[in-house]
Design a protein around this motif. Structure first.
Motif, PDB file in Angstrom:
ATOM      1  N   ASP A  83       0.532  -1.099  -0.001  1.00  0.00           N
ATOM      2  CA  ASP A  83       0.150   0.417  -0.314  1.00  0.00           C
ATOM      3  C   ASP A  83       0.650   1.410   0.011  1.00  0.00           C
ATOM      4  N   ASN A  84       1.392   1.534  -0.689  1.00  0.00           N
ATOM      5  CA  ASN A  84       1.962   3.496  -0.948  1.00  0.00           C
ATOM      6  C   ASN A  84       1.008   4.386  -0.812  1.00  0.00           C
ATOM      7  N   MET A  85       1.777   4.918  -0.073  1.00  0.00           N
ATOM      8  CA  MET A  85       1.044   5.975   1.073  1.00  0.00           C
ATOM      9  C   MET A  85       2.233   7.252   0.691  1.00  0.00           C
ATOM     10  N   PRO A  86       2.212   7.752  -0.521  1.00  0.00           N
ATOM     11  CA  PRO A  86       3.185   9.203  -1.171  1.00  0.00           C
ATOM     12  C   PRO A  86       3.591  10.482  -0.070  1.00  0.00           C
ATOM     13  N   HIS A  87       2.714  10.198   0.926  1.00  0.00           N
ATOM     14  CA  HIS A  87       3.341  11.519   1.830  1.00  0.00           C
ATOM     15  C   HIS A  87       3.781  11.231   3.002  1.00  0.00           C
ATOM     16  N   SER A  88       4.107   9.732   3.477  1.00  0.00           N
ATOM     17  CA  SER A  88       4.441   9.244   4.443  1.00  0.00           C
ATOM     18  C   SER A  88       6.005   9.601   5.271  1.00  0.00           C
ATOM     19  N   GLU A  89       5.994   9.495   6.010  1.00  0.00           N
ATOM     20  CA  GLU A  89       7.449   9.651   6.537  1.00  0.00           C
ATOM     21  C   GLU A  89       7.764   8.251   6.860  1.00  0.00           C
ATOM     22  N   SER A  90       7.203   7.234   6.857  1.00  0.00           N
ATOM     23  CA  SER A  90       7.880   5.865   7.112  1.00  0.00           C
ATOM     24  C   SER A  90       7.458   4.789   6.389  1.00  0.00           C
ATOM     25  N   VAL A  91       7.979   3.703   6.632  1.00  0.00           N
ATOM     26  CA  VAL A  91       7.347   2.269   5.921  1.00  0.00           C
ATOM     27  C   VAL A  91       7.240   1.587   6.737  1.00  0.00           C
ATOM     28  N   THR A  92       6.724   0.538   6.583  1.00  0.00           N
ATOM     29  CA  THR A  92       6.022  -0.490   7.589  1.00  0.00           C
ATOM     30  C   THR A  92       6.351  -1.385   7.232  1.00  0.00           C
ATOM     31  N   VAL A  93       7.361  -3.117   7.665  1.00  0.00           N
ATOM     32  CA  VAL A  93       7.216  -4.720   6.502  1.00  0.00           C
ATOM     33  C   VAL A  93       7.416  -4.932   7.898  1.00  0.00           C
ATOM     34  N   ALA A  94       5.556  -5.644   7.376  1.00  0.00           N
ATOM     35  CA  ALA A  94       5.392  -6.604   8.493  1.00  0.00           C
ATOM     36  C   ALA A  94       5.312  -8.432   7.441  1.00  0.00           C
ATOM     37  N   TYR A 120       6.310 -10.506  12.462  1.00  0.00           N
ATOM     38  CA  TYR A 120       7.170  -9.897  12.917  1.00  0.00           C
ATOM     39  C   TYR A 120       7.449  -8.652  12.522  1.00  0.00           C
ATOM     40  N   TYR A 121       8.009  -7.328  12.836  1.00  0.00           N
ATOM     41  CA  TYR A 121       7.498  -6.427  11.564  1.00  0.00           C
ATOM     42  C   TYR A 121       8.613  -4.937  11.967  1.00  0.00           C
ATOM     43  N   ALA A 122       9.483  -4.677  11.155  1.00  0.00           N
ATOM     44  CA  ALA A 122       9.488  -3.222  11.674  1.00  0.00           C
ATOM     45  C   ALA A 122       9.860  -1.874  11.042  1.00  0.00           C
ATOM     46  N   LYS A 123       9.698  -0.795  11.388  1.00  0.00           N
ATOM     47  CA  LYS A 123       8.809   0.203  10.890  1.00  0.00           C
ATOM     48  C   LYS A 123       9.999   1.231  10.906  1.00  0.00           C
ATOM     49  N   ALA A 124      10.129   2.224  10.082  1.00  0.00           N
ATOM     50  CA  ALA A 124      11.563   2.714   9.620  1.00  0.00           C
ATOM     51  C   ALA A 124      11.468   4.082   8.943  1.00  0.00           C
ATOM     52  N   PRO A 125      11.774   5.119   9.075  1.00  0.00           N
ATOM     53  CA  PRO A 125      12.354   6.173   8.023  1.00  0.00           C
ATOM     54  C   PRO A 125      12.106   5.401   6.826  1.00  0.00           C
ATOM     55  N   TYR A 126      11.186   5.873   5.780  1.00  0.00           N
ATOM     56  CA  TYR A 126      11.110   5.434   4.342  1.00  0.00           C
ATOM     57  C   TYR A 126      12.211   5.297   4.063  1.00  0.00           C
ATOM     58  N   GLU A 127      13.254   5.730   4.026  1.00  0.00           N
ATOM     59  CA  GLU A 127      14.369   5.537   2.993  1.00  0.00           C
ATOM     60  C   GLU A 127      15.392   4.500   3.080  1.00  0.00           C
ATOM     61  N   ASN A 128      14.755   3.795   4.167  1.00  0.00           N
ATOM     62  CA  ASN A 128      15.696   2.478   5.046  1.00  0.00           C
ATOM     63  C   ASN A 128      14.504   1.292   4.476  1.00  0.00           C
ATOM     64  N   ALA A 165       3.433  -7.954   4.069  1.00  0.00           N
ATOM     65  CA  ALA A 165       2.400  -6.375   4.558  1.00  0.00           C
ATOM     66  C   ALA A 165       3.775  -5.513   3.932  1.00  0.00           C
ATOM     67  N   VAL A 166       3.777  -4.222   2.861  1.00  0.00           N
ATOM     68  CA  VAL A 166       4.037  -3.356   3.284  1.00  0.00           C
ATOM     69  C   VAL A 166       3.767  -2.035   2.966  1.00  0.00           C
ATOM     70  N   VAL A 167       3.636  -1.043   4.110  1.00  0.00           N
ATOM     71  CA  VAL A 167       3.128  -0.333   4.052  1.00  0.00           C
ATOM     72  C   VAL A 167       4.050   1.381   3.710  1.00  0.00           C
ATOM     73  N   GLY A 168       3.659   2.591   2.962  1.00  0.00           N
ATOM     74  CA  GLY A 168       4.108   3.771   3.198  1.00  0.00           C
ATOM     75  C   GLY A 168       4.491   3.773   1.911  1.00  0.00           C
ATOM     76  N   ARG A 169       5.998   4.736   2.652  1.00  0.00           N
ATOM     77  CA  ARG A 169       6.362   5.711   1.003  1.00  0.00           C
ATOM     78  C   ARG A 169       7.598   4.768   0.343  1.00  0.00           C
ATOM     79  N   VAL A 170       6.332   4.241  -0.422  1.00  0.00           N
ATOM     80  CA  VAL A 170       7.383   3.136  -1.688  1.00  0.00           C
ATOM     81  C   VAL A 170       7.302   2.942  -2.586  1.00  0.00           C
ATOM     82  N   ASP A 171       8.192   2.726  -2.969  1.00  0.00           N
ATOM     83  CA  ASP A 171       7.158   2.095  -5.031  1.00  0.00           C
ATOM     84  C   ASP A 171       7.466   0.505  -4.779  1.00  0.00           C
TER      85      ASP A 171
END
Lengths: 432, 438
Positions: free
Chosen positions: B24-35, B94-102, B195-201
């Motif tokens: 789910d691409n959220m283009p304005h988000s500062e973060s990305v969560t990978v679960a 299992y999850y990690a939430k981080a600044p989107y560029e990471n 599941a990957v949610v955040g500012r991603v391609d």
């Protein structure tokens, strides 16, 4: 985009527009907290009455206005301030603003509601006693600030509760609601210009009162610790399955240049799975599940607690680890790689927290009240960037002293338990 | 490989080995969560290994063939990531939430942890002690204990009724070998959803995950025993529906619970509305009667959980011990009143707006949205986007909610569990009116 402004009646306002958000978070801050009450629990009790109806609507109608559109509303009382918090879907922001205005402009303050609030507080005090972490923090504050309103439990205690009467709670609340004591922080999906106009129009009608409560100028004697041996040491045994350790210190106020250093020091010890206490207590020895640290800065003082919920047989070993790690920070420079990892992690965590409207709105209101000026996320990030490893060592030597240290043990600990001597930092200077 | 677009910004992709990916691409988000979620949890366990899913969850943080525990922790720190995991009855996440560029750094680390963990024997012994401390913390947590006992009351003969964490003896009896067998059996490609949610391609996400998890082996995984409507799993309605667990806590924790419909039931969306009307919010009659008007409780809440084969509804409160029986009677009377009439159209509309609005608030967070997709996938066995859920919600009628009221709050299907400080003068007064009539 951030903007700070004042209304003519003295209310301070801070807005941050996040156009992509789906909600608006409103934090209405009052510069009155538990420490300002004449009795422990008085301010908490008074503030809870805010959610028991206004002159226009019953409590249930107010909840229905907010929750009926998916929002939330609550009151949180801290030691030095109170937040009335409302988080609401963006299309309904007018309802949120009007409801908060109604709570502070038209409170009902009815005696029948007072008894219900008192009963609820008794249940909450019992719940606090049952929660190892909350009980440890409560006792640690009391131990660090003995015999002061600042150190008293926010909820008060069962002994004092009956003596609080309706009229003193009502008076405290009425005086607290003066516009000069109010801060409105709003974060979320709104156009800054339109939103500013909405706030001005809605809250501009609250007039100042002649009996407005003013926080007293700070008097350091209020926090003077009575003569006692150090480190201070309290055991509150009960029948919990775990033993709970709290090692606490009185530290610098929020505006002190050393406060960001302290935040990073706390992060080095407890902030992530690679932090020192987490690693030594949990990962290396398997003594605990929860290892946690909390640094709080207030306008005139600060409080720092390091906490772990421990296997009852591991208390002595864990206390040695606390002491060793504190001594290490005092005596040695933190290696550059460890320092950089901790700093990167703390900065990342702050960035994530300030992405969301609700924590950001709370934080901005709290900063305004404690610092008496707007203080933004970017300001904190700039301060953190300046911190160096040598600052950690200097601050640790200044603040982590045994004359400033209190150890609290709660739960499955023998009442006769004695702490190890490893807590006598500054050994060459002797012990009082 | 196959791609579906169940919603405008959402992609469901299936790798050749069966790994499912939701982006789910959220283009304005500062973060990305990978679960990363595996379809395994406590309901897949037998009594002798109760808690193994949860213990295994802990062990994936303890080192791989090329990274020590310390290496893993420090690399997550460097990425500024919030990292954790949790185990439920039917899934482990299992999850990690981080600044989107990471984002790519997160994928690399998790791929190593989930594919190459070594389950080191020494680390295992220490981690089992950590889990035992987590178990002790659970024993001290009154609301959690009452919630867990409510499950036990509703599912007495099923692993679904056991606490997710297991028991002290079952945790102690788990060995490293058992852990390894469980891992091999349950952690397979076709049992994994990411599941990957955040500012991603989205394309970069899919190719990155394909590189990291495309070689994970698919295999048949174990299945749990479905909760039967009759037979061994049937609730014994003749037994006492009041269950007391006195202990040394300061306060008293009460929970009303009942089985309800499953996630696959066409009327599943009536459950969130039932919950909204009963005690999820402060506007509810139970909150008003217990807290606003009388101050008898420090908290009251209701919740539900839907599985593919069954569901549970739980209403819980923490009260002063001397008010336990009074609180129970008040709650029971209000619950009974729900069974008398269909909810009004106004009440239904208000509750729909409440649930939809709350969802919008909750799902602003990339972490919450990632977990939403995962839970929906495992429980509804299809990708349910928030928009599809809202559509289902709008289709709920008053009569559907009324059926839930009657199903949960009447016909003696409800259980009452009481945990904590139960004064002796309260014991005899703690009863359920309808269950005691027979």
């Amino acid at each position: 985009m951030l903007h700070a402004f004042s209304l003519e009646n003295g209310i301070q306002c801070i807005c941050e527009s996040k156009p992509w958000a789906k909600s608006v978070a409103l934090s209405l801050g009052l510069g009155m907290g538990a420490r300002h009450g004449q009795k422990p629990g008085l301010v908490y009790l008074a503030m809870q009455m805010l959610l028991h109806g206004t002159r226009l609507h019953t409590a249930t109608e107010i909840f229905e206005q907010i929750e009926g559109v998916g929002g939330t509303i609550s009151v949180t009382v801290n030691r030095d301030l109170t937040l009335i918090r409302c988080h609401i879907p963006a299309p309904y922001v007018n309802i949120g603003v009007k409801t908060l205005h109604e709570l502070v402009a038209s409170p009902l303050l009815k005696e029948s509601a007072f008894e219900a609030v008192k009963n609820k507080m008794v249940a909450q005090i019992l719940a606090r006693e049952n929660n190892g972490f909350l009980k440890t923090v409560t006792v640690a504050y009391e131990s660090s600030y003995p015999h002061t309103a600042f150190g008293a439990p926010i909820l008060g205690d069962l002994k004092n509760m009956p003596s609080i009467n309706f009229h003193e709670a009502k008076e405290a609340l009425e005086r607290a609601l003066d516009p000069s004591n109010l801060v409105i922080s709003s974060v979320g999906a709104f156009s800054l210009d339109k939103y500013q106009a909405l706030i001005r129009k809605t809250f501009g009608d609250i007039s100042a009162s002649n009996t407005a409560w003013r926080p007293r100028p700070w008097n350091r004697k209020d926090l003077s610790v009575k003569e006692k041996s150090f480190p201070g040491y309290i055991v509150a045994s009960d029948k919990k399955a775990q033993a709970h350790i709290g090692v606490s210190f009185r530290v610098v106020p929020i505006s002190d240049p050393d406060f960001p250093v302290l935040l990073l020091t706390n992060h080095l010890l407890t902030g992530s799975t690679s932090s020192r206490l987490y690693h030594e207590i949990r990962e290396k020895r398997g003594l605990a599940y929860t290892v946690y640290g909390m640094a709080r800065g207030y306008a005139d003082t600060g409080f720092w607690i390091l906490y772990a919920g421990i296997h009852p047989q591991g208390v002595t070993e864990a206390l040695h680890i606390f002491a060793d790690q504190i001594n290490d920070l005092r005596d040695k420079l933190v290696p550059a790689s460890e320092f950089n990892y901790a700093k990167a992690h703390l900065e990342g965590q702050l960035r994530l927290a300030f992405e969301l409207p609700s924590p950001t709105a709370d934080w901005l209101a709290i900063q305004q009240i404690r610092r008496k000026r707007p203080f933004y996320f970017q300001d904190l990030m700039e301060q953190l960037l300046e911190v160096k490893p040598s600052d950690i060592k200097n601050v640790s030597r200044n603040m982590l002293r045994h004359r400033n240290c209190n150890i609290v043990l709660v739960g499955a600990v023998s009442p006769d338990f004695k702490p190890p001597n490893s807590f006598l930092f500054e050994k060459n200077k002797g012990q009082k | 490989m196959s791609v579906k677009k169940p919603d405008e910004n959402v992609i469901l992709h299936r790798l050749n080995n069966g790994v499912k990916i939701v982006v789910d691409n959220m283009p304005h988000s500062e973060s990305v969560t990978v679960a990363f979620a595996f379809g395994v949890g406590s309901r897949y366990e037998t009594d002798d290994i109760a808690g193994i899913s949860h213990l295994l969850e802990h062990m994936f943080f303890k080192g791989t063939k090329t990274r020590s525990y310390g290496d893993i922790s420090r690399q997550f720190d460097k990425l500024g990531a919030l990292v954790n995991a949790f185990t439920q009855r039917d899934m482990t996440v299992y999850y990690a939430k981080a600044p989107y560029e990471n984002f790519h750094g997160l994928i690399d680390l998790w791929a190593d942890m989930l594919n190459n963990s070594i389950l080191d024997a020494n680390e295992f012994r220490k981690e089992r002690e950590v889990v035992l401390q987590e178990y002790m913390r659970y024993l001290d947590n009154g609301p959690a204990l009452a919630y867990s006992k409510a499950y036990k009351a509703c599912f007495p003969n099923s692993p679904l009724g056991r606490p997710v964490i297991g028991t002290e003896s079952s945790i102690r009896s788990i060995t490293r070998d058992k852990l390894k067998r469980f891992w091999d059996e349950m952690y397979t490609a076709n049992n994994l959803i990411i599941a990957v949610v955040g500012r991603v391609d989205s394309e970069a996400v899919i190719s990155g995950i394909d590189r990291a998890f495309g070689s994970m082996a698919p295999a048949a995984t174990a299945r749990y025993n479905r909760i039967a409507a009759s037979g061994a799993d049937k609730i014994d309605r003749k037994s006492n529906h009041v269950i007391l667990f006195p202990d040394d806590k300061e306060d008293t924790h009460i929970a009303f619970s009942a089985r309800t419909l499953s996630a696959k039931d066409p009327e599943y969306a009536s459950l969130p509305l039932t919950n909204a009307m009963v005690a999820e919010s402060k506007r509810s009659p139970i909150y008003k009667a217990l807290i606003t008007d009388r101050g008898l409780a420090s908290r009251v809440s209701s919740d539900f959980e839907l599985f593919p084969d069954t569901g549970i509804f739980i209403l819980s409160a923490s009260v002063s011990p001397k008010h336990a029986s009074q609180s129970i009677k008040i709650i029971e009377e209000i619950l009974e009143s729900y069974t008398e009439n269909e909810p009004s159209r106004e009440m239904l509309t208000l509750s729909k707006r409440q649930v939809a609005g709350r969802l919008a608030l909750d799902l602003e967070d990339t972490f919450d949205l990632a977990v939403w997709y995962i839970q929906m996938y495992f429980r509804h066995q299809k990708l349910l986007s928030p928009r599809s859920f809202i559509e289902d919600l709008q289709g709920v009628t008053s009569s559907m909610v009324y059926r839930r009221f009657k199903q949960i709050f009447s016909d003696r299907k409800m259980y009452l569990t009481v945990v904590g400080n139960i004064p002796s003068n309260q014991v005899a007064k703690i009863t359920l009116k309808r269950s005691d009539e027979s």
